[in-house]
Write an enzyme that holds these catalytic residues in place. Structure first.
Site, PDB file in Angstrom:
ATOM      1  N   GLY A  88       0.912  -1.315  -0.066  1.00  0.00           N
ATOM      2  CA  GLY A  88       0.372   0.076   0.376  1.00  0.00           C
ATOM      3  C   GLY A  88       0.914   1.472  -0.099  1.00  0.00           C
ATOM      4  O   GLY A  88       2.367   1.396   0.220  1.00  0.00           O
ATOM      5  N   GLY A  90       2.693   3.507   1.363  1.00  0.00           N
ATOM      6  CA  GLY A  90       3.277   3.975   2.513  1.00  0.00           C
ATOM      7  C   GLY A  90       3.174   5.209   2.838  1.00  0.00           C
ATOM      8  O   GLY A  90       3.775   5.961   3.854  1.00  0.00           O
ATOM      9  N   LYS A 111       3.599  12.754  -3.126  1.00  0.00           N
ATOM     10  CA  LYS A 111       4.330  11.456  -2.352  1.00  0.00           C
ATOM     11  C   LYS A 111       5.856  12.592  -1.371  1.00  0.00           C
ATOM     12  O   LYS A 111       6.048  13.172  -1.096  1.00  0.00           O
ATOM     13  CB  LYS A 111       5.089  10.842  -3.943  1.00  0.00           C
ATOM     14  N   ARG A 181      -1.955  -0.077 -10.118  1.00  0.00           N
ATOM     15  CA  ARG A 181      -0.517  -1.297 -10.407  1.00  0.00           C
ATOM     16  C   ARG A 181      -1.201  -2.928 -10.135  1.00  0.00           C
ATOM     17  O   ARG A 181      -2.266  -3.605  -9.852  1.00  0.00           O
ATOM     18  CB  ARG A 181       0.241  -1.130  -8.789  1.00  0.00           C
ATOM     19  N   ASP A 250       3.831  -3.763  -7.902  1.00  0.00           N
ATOM     20  CA  ASP A 250       3.744  -3.105  -6.995  1.00  0.00           C
ATOM     21  C   ASP A 250       4.035  -1.642  -7.776  1.00  0.00           C
ATOM     22  O   ASP A 250       3.740  -1.011  -7.295  1.00  0.00           O
ATOM     23  CB  ASP A 250       3.568  -3.311  -5.552  1.00  0.00           C
ATOM     24  N   ASN A 251       4.778  -1.829  -8.520  1.00  0.00           N
ATOM     25  CA  ASN A 251       5.588  -0.737  -8.874  1.00  0.00           C
ATOM     26  C   ASN A 251       5.236  -0.821 -10.519  1.00  0.00           C
ATOM     27  O   ASN A 251       5.869  -0.028 -11.348  1.00  0.00           O
ATOM     28  CB  ASN A 251       7.113  -0.451  -8.807  1.00  0.00           C
ATOM     29  N   ASP A 260       6.575   5.314 -10.007  1.00  0.00           N
ATOM     30  CA  ASP A 260       8.174   5.003  -9.153  1.00  0.00           C
ATOM     31  C   ASP A 260       9.475   5.397  -9.911  1.00  0.00           C
ATOM     32  O   ASP A 260      10.156   4.440 -10.062  1.00  0.00           O
ATOM     33  CB  ASP A 260       7.802   3.583  -8.848  1.00  0.00           C
TER      34      ASP A 260
END
Length: 489
Positions: A88, A90, A111, A181, A250-251, A260
């Protein structure tokens, strides 16, 4: 005047299992240090409002703008091949969504804005250096023609971030087609939550493949669309010498955008085994491994979608396998066509492909610079001798011989040499975010609060295919030296 952002938030309307609300966090002294005026205009936001005290507070997560619904998104992911069932956002929060002046729905995400329920013992913060890197490289990628998240603004927080040393804190405002994602699908699939998996897939289709809405085989069409987008994207990375550095599931965004920019970098010397990331000790995400990893990530998405593809296991597996073939075909076609354009022979045959492959072999053996070698072919096509370009090779004789064969091929095909040179210049940038130059402008901003080098380099990178002889220093890779990147967390 106040800050006005035309929010229309669809992801926040998905079930609570998809996200967690985030309250504003007070900060010492948020200050806007960079706003992307052109992008703000596209989003229907007054860029000058983002440069005010109120704008800085909103872009730092310290104040909620009208219409914003700040949430952190949950997802899972394979990190260096190991599955983590709950990750998730973070250190990020989704402020909300806007529909831009082209009719495209865009996420606005902060971010580095602080702790979320998914921070996993992290502080949720970002240091100024990684924020500058992502702004610079993501905007350069956009100028290079690569699908990518964009950077809208940088805000310094007035607070310190502690990594190996004390560093100035900052927040990046990132713009994306979505932040869905492969790992988002993995989260619900691993939990066996088929209803949420279906809701996610339908939401993603509405955003990224609306032509498939209502089709009985919409999940197959969606998977194939992701495969095509990822195949084309990673081919573009390879053609530019871009190394993402951390291609965890996840990227990888299902939109097909690059997302990312942590330990990313660009090749200087050409070598498929190149790894820059300090955390990639096994070379899993080396430059030359990126095409296979992209397909591996699509395979993980396909696994998640099996229950939606068909109730018959064999049929679902056949559709999943077909999508992997589509990825390979798209990558191979995009990369091969792009490589031929890079040597000025677009639409060439097997002989031309072999010639391009030979050049890469010679470049690796000669430890040649990736960007400068390909760009230098333009002047060679136009009649210049090969001494300047060949000087970049450890053993230039092999390259000199290759140039002779390449010129013969141009003559055999009866090509106009000026047209060949123009094709090469259009396919090969003169400027990319050279690693040493990136570090140089980051150091000036972080250590001396001098953003002038950052602005100068950014301006050059916005015109990457122009020669810009007055800016030649930014094309210089600097002295050959080991280079390592860090994720900034």
């Amino acid at each position: 005047m106040g800050i006005a952002i035309p929010f229309d938030n669809s992801y926040a309307r998905l079930p609570k299992a998809f996200h967690a609300p985030i309250a504003p966090k007070a900060l010492a002294a948020p200050r806007t240090v960079k706003v992307n005026h052109a992008l703000a205009d596209d989003l229907g936001i007054d860029p000058t409002s983002l440069e005010t005290e109120e704008g800085a507070a909103v872009l730092a997560g310290a104040r909620a703008a009208a219409g914003a619904e700040p949430i952190a998104l949950v997802y899972a992911g394979h990190q260096f091949g190991q599955f983590v069932p709950r990750l998730g956002d973070g250190r990020a929060l989704l402020l909300g969504e806007v529909v831009d002046r082209f009719g495209r729905r865009r996420d606005l995400q902060l971010k580095g804005s602080g702790i979320t329920p998914y921070s996993r013992q992290g502080d949720g913060l970002a240091a100024l250096g990684p924020v500058l890197r992502e702004y610079l490289v993501s905007e350069a990628m956009h100028a290079l023609g690569v699908p990518t998240t964009r950077s809208l603004a940088i805000v310094t927080t007035g607070e310190s971030v502690y990594r190996e040393t004390e560093l100035p804190g900052a927040v990046l405002t990132r713009v994306a087609a979505s932040h869905i994602r492969v790992g988002t699908f993995q989260y619900f699939a691993a939990r066996g939550e088929d209803d949420n998996l279906r809701a996610l897939a339908d939401h993603a289709i509405a955003r990224h493949q609306p032509d498939a809405l209502g089709a009985p085989d919409r999940y197959r069409l969606f998977l194939e669309g992701v495969a095509r987008r990822q195949g084309a994207l990673i081919a573009r990375w390879m053609l530019l010498g871009f190394v993402h550095g951390v291609m965890n599931t996840d990227n990888m965004a299902v939109s097909g955008e690059t997302i990312d920019y942590g330990p990313c970098a660009f090749l200087d010397r050409y070598d498929p085994a190149t790894v820059f990331s300090s955390i990639d000790r096994g070379g899993r995400y080396a430059y030359g491994n990126q095409p296979a990893i992209g397909q591996w990530n699509v395979a993980r998405l396909a696994e998640c979608l099996l229950p939606l593809l068909s109730d018959v296991e064999a049929e679902a597996m056949e559709q999943a396998t077909g999508a992997l073939s589509i990825y390979a075909e798209t990558f191979n076609t995009t990369y091969r066509e792009g490589l031929l354009a890079k040597i000025g022979l677009p639409g060439g045959d097997e002989r031309d492909s072999a010639l391009a492959d030979d050049l890469l072999t010679i470049m690796k053996a000669g430890e040649a610079d990736f960007t400068a070698t390909f760009r230098g072919l333009a002047s060679l096509a136009a009649g210049a001798n090969g001494e300047n370009v060949g000087a970049g090779f450890r053993e230039p004789a092999a390259f000199t011989a290759w140039v002779g064969a390449w010129r013969e091929r141009i003559l055999e095909k009866h090509l106009d040499t000026q047209a060949v040179a123009a094709t090469i210049r259009a396919a090969n940038p003169a400027f990319v975010p050279r690693n040493q130059r990136v570090e140089e402008v980051i150091a000036a901003a972080v250590q001396n609060e001098d953003f002038a080098p950052f602005e100068a380099f950014l301006a050059v990178l916005m015109r990457p295919y122009d020669d810009q002889p007055e800016a030649s220093r930014w094309a210089d890779p600097g002295p050959a030296a080991p280079y390592r990147t860090f994720c900034g967390t």
